[in-house]
Design an enzyme around this catalytic site. Sequence first.
Site, PDB file in Angstrom:
ATOM      1  CE  LYS A 197      -3.765   2.318   2.445  1.00 37.38           C
ATOM      2  NZ  LYS A 197      -4.658   2.284   3.624  1.00 37.38           N
ATOM      3  NE  ARG A 207      -5.801   9.450   2.882  1.00 34.94           N
ATOM      4  CZ  ARG A 207      -4.509   9.628   2.676  1.00 34.94           C
ATOM      5  NH1 ARG A 207      -4.050  10.841   2.383  1.00 34.94           N
ATOM      6  NH2 ARG A 207      -3.669   8.614   2.754  1.00 34.94           N
ATOM      7  CE  LYS A 220      -1.792  13.311  19.122  1.00 40.87           C
ATOM      8  NZ  LYS A 220      -2.317  12.000  19.529  1.00 40.87           N
ATOM      9  CE  LYS A 257      -6.456   2.089  -0.960  1.00 42.30           C
ATOM     10  NZ  LYS A 257      -7.212   2.157   0.304  1.00 42.30           N
ATOM     11  CB  SER A 283     -11.350   7.009  -4.192  1.00 40.42           C
ATOM     12  OG  SER A 283     -10.184   7.577  -3.606  1.00 40.42           O
ATOM     13  CE1 TYR A 322     -14.796   2.756  -3.333  1.00 36.73           C
ATOM     14  CE2 TYR A 322     -12.918   3.239  -4.750  1.00 36.73           C
ATOM     15  CZ  TYR A 322     -13.454   3.056  -3.488  1.00 36.73           C
ATOM     16  OH  TYR A 322     -12.640   3.165  -2.385  1.00 36.73           O
TER      17      TYR A 322
END
Length: 334
Positions: A197, A207, A220, A257, A283, A322
């Site tokens: 990946k 996302r 942070k 991926k 995507s 998809y």
Amino acid sequence: MLDLLHRPRRLRRTPALRAMVRQTSLQATDLIYPLFVHEEDRNEPIGSMPGCQRWCLDALGDEVGRAWDLGIRCVVLFPKVADGLKSEDGAECFNEGGLIPRAIRRLKAEHPHMVIMTDVALDPYSSDGHDGIVSPHGVVLNDETVEILCQQALAQARAGADLIGPSDMMDGRVEVIRTTLDDHGFTDVGIISYTAKYSSAYYGPFRDALDSAPRASGDKPIPTNKDSYQMDPANSREALIEADLDNGEGADILMVKPGLAYLDIVAKLRDKSTLPIAAYNVSGEYAMVKAAAERGWIEERPVVLETLLCFRRAGADLILTYHAPDAALWLRKG
């Protein structure tokens, strides 16, 4: 006339001849259909992924039934988690009353023969938007993350998942998840590992769909990318190292991926491994095809089918895409 002994066009002359010598095929059972789910009471279109939506649980079963009727035999579930349930350690991921376990149980009751694949990673559940736990100093922690991932995988297996998909890219997680599943009696639950990946720019629409990008969290320092654990797009031999490790740790299927821009990696893994190889038509790849088709720059059907066929030609046994329901319908129509 040319004095040629070899004329390769002889076998391209008619549709029947071309079909006889065709080296690669594509069918609906090669496809895995990714589905986004959320807690809302209605479906919600995803603007950056035309034709895709976040499914409510009441409608999810019908869509999975439609996929089955088209010949698709596996779906993979991704959750859009409410912000109020996100935390630094992503503990909601192993809540057995959470969104994904409930979706699995419901689908297994409605469509018991459909193969249900899940995603194992913290990013949908993390208030930091990373696949692992982020230390106070901004370091994504490997071993501490793997402990949480094992609990997530176990919750999914208990709900009825058939395939567990670790997408986090933490070192050693396949072996520990395999051992955890086996120790709890889930020896028949498979692992389809995100073996190679890459830290890719092609994930943007995904996302958006899950609201899972890295984000600031108080004081942070949060890494703005996932370069410290996902693979460098410049590297290919590194994928072979990951494949050897996942194979030795008990993975049942290896995945690459993204897919389309990484067909060379698919081919490398196919040449080196006897395990089934999956590729994720991600995507960003999907969105580019849809956008060009909407503008009339390409014809969607032949481009999609050619793209999926090329995954198969490169060596992929399975394709997460998809486009799955449209492609399955087009394949049926011929």
